[in-house]
Enzyme design. Structure first.
Site, mmCIF file in Angstrom:
data_model
loop_
_atom_site.group_PDB
_atom_site.id
_atom_site.type_symbol
_atom_site.label_atom_id
_atom_site.label_comp_id
_atom_site.label_asym_id
_atom_site.label_seq_id
_atom_site.Cartn_x
_atom_site.Cartn_y
_atom_site.Cartn_z
ATOM 1 N N LYS A 34 0.841 -1.195 0.000
ATOM 2 C CA LYS A 34 0.000 0.000 0.000
ATOM 3 C C LYS A 34 0.874 1.242 0.000
ATOM 4 O O LYS A 34 1.792 1.380 0.802
ATOM 5 C CB LYS A 34 -0.912 0.032 1.222
ATOM 6 C CG LYS A 34 -1.798 1.273 1.278
ATOM 7 C CD LYS A 34 -2.567 1.360 2.570
ATOM 8 C CE LYS A 34 -1.749 1.934 3.655
ATOM 9 N NZ LYS A 34 -1.917 3.320 4.006
ATOM 10 N N ASP A 77 -3.645 4.206 -1.726
ATOM 11 C CA ASP A 77 -4.651 4.695 -0.788
ATOM 12 C C ASP A 77 -4.474 6.199 -0.666
ATOM 13 O O ASP A 77 -3.754 6.673 0.188
ATOM 14 C CB ASP A 77 -4.475 3.994 0.555
ATOM 15 C CG ASP A 77 -5.494 4.425 1.594
ATOM 16 O OD1 ASP A 77 -6.480 5.078 1.219
ATOM 17 O OD2 ASP A 77 -5.294 4.113 2.775
ATOM 18 N N LYS A 79 -6.812 8.649 -0.110
ATOM 19 C CA LYS A 79 -7.974 9.409 0.374
ATOM 20 C C LYS A 79 -7.526 10.612 1.214
ATOM 21 O O LYS A 79 -6.578 10.539 1.974
ATOM 22 C CB LYS A 79 -8.909 8.505 1.156
ATOM 23 C CG LYS A 79 -8.317 7.866 2.386
ATOM 24 C CD LYS A 79 -9.329 6.928 3.003
ATOM 25 C CE LYS A 79 -8.706 6.040 4.032
ATOM 26 N NZ LYS A 79 -7.998 4.894 3.509
ATOM 27 N N PHE A 80 -8.236 11.704 1.029
ATOM 28 C CA PHE A 80 -7.938 12.931 1.755
ATOM 29 C C PHE A 80 -8.794 13.088 3.002
ATOM 30 O O PHE A 80 -8.445 13.798 3.920
ATOM 31 C CB PHE A 80 -8.151 14.159 0.848
ATOM 32 C CG PHE A 80 -7.108 14.278 -0.216
ATOM 33 C CD1 PHE A 80 -5.880 14.856 0.059
ATOM 34 C CD2 PHE A 80 -7.351 13.810 -1.492
ATOM 35 C CE1 PHE A 80 -4.906 14.961 -0.915
ATOM 36 C CE2 PHE A 80 -6.391 13.926 -2.482
ATOM 37 C CZ PHE A 80 -5.172 14.499 -2.195
ATOM 38 N N ASP A 82 -10.442 10.753 5.758
ATOM 39 C CA ASP A 82 -10.554 9.408 6.309
ATOM 40 C C ASP A 82 -11.696 9.329 7.321
ATOM 41 O O ASP A 82 -12.190 10.349 7.806
ATOM 42 C CB ASP A 82 -9.235 9.022 6.992
ATOM 43 C CG ASP A 82 -8.997 7.528 6.973
ATOM 44 O OD1 ASP A 82 -9.918 6.772 6.622
ATOM 45 O OD2 ASP A 82 -7.883 7.113 7.320
ATOM 46 N N ILE A 83 -12.068 8.141 7.654
ATOM 47 C CA ILE A 83 -13.087 7.900 8.672
ATOM 48 C C ILE A 83 -12.537 8.323 10.026
ATOM 49 O O ILE A 83 -11.423 7.943 10.395
ATOM 50 C CB ILE A 83 -13.474 6.405 8.697
ATOM 51 C CG1 ILE A 83 -14.045 5.986 7.336
ATOM 52 C CG2 ILE A 83 -14.474 6.117 9.811
ATOM 53 C CD1 ILE A 83 -14.185 4.501 7.157
ATOM 54 N N PRO A 84 -13.260 9.108 10.798
ATOM 55 C CA PRO A 84 -12.759 9.533 12.111
ATOM 56 C C PRO A 84 -12.559 8.344 13.056
ATOM 57 O O PRO A 84 -13.221 7.326 12.925
ATOM 58 C CB PRO A 84 -13.839 10.465 12.654
ATOM 59 C CG PRO A 84 -14.834 10.654 11.562
ATOM 60 C CD PRO A 84 -14.572 9.651 10.504
ATOM 61 N N ASN A 85 -11.655 8.505 14.008
ATOM 62 C CA ASN A 85 -11.395 7.424 14.994
ATOM 63 C C ASN A 85 -12.624 7.144 15.815
ATOM 64 O O ASN A 85 -13.326 7.931 16.283
ATOM 65 C CB ASN A 85 -10.240 7.811 15.906
ATOM 66 C CG ASN A 85 -8.941 7.824 15.152
ATOM 67 O OD1 ASN A 85 -8.813 7.169 14.128
ATOM 68 N ND2 ASN A 85 -7.972 8.570 15.645
#
Length: 85
Positions: A34, A77, A79-80, A82-85
């Site tokens: 990745k 990968d 992405k700017f 991302d899914i929050p923690n």
């Protein structure tokens, strides 16, 4: 599908030389590598900010060597958001 094809290693390093070392050590054990946004920016910085043109060309050769070693086994990968923690 071989078991190794289920393994993806993140090349979250600061320099292309470090990524080359990881790929050389792990290529026969890993199905994919990745490349994330952090390393993509590091590669771009090594081309834009070296200060000396010959260093930029050297960095470009190193990056090309990395992609030749990867032989298309890449997951980008980029992405700017991302899914929050």
């Amino acid at each position: 599908m071989e078991p190794k094809d289920r393994i993806i290693v993140a090349l979250d390093v600061r320099f292309p030389e470090e990524a080359i070392s990881l790929v050389q050590d792990l290529f026969s054990y890993v199905g994919c590598f990745k490349i994330g946004l952090q390393f993509s920016h590091a590669m771009l910085r090594s081309l834009i900010n070296p200060g000396i043109e010959s260093l930029a060309f050297s960095n470009l050769r190193t990056i090309r060597e990395l992609f030749e070693l990867l032989k298309g086994n890449i997951l980008w990968d980029g992405k700017f958001n991302d899914i929050p923690n």
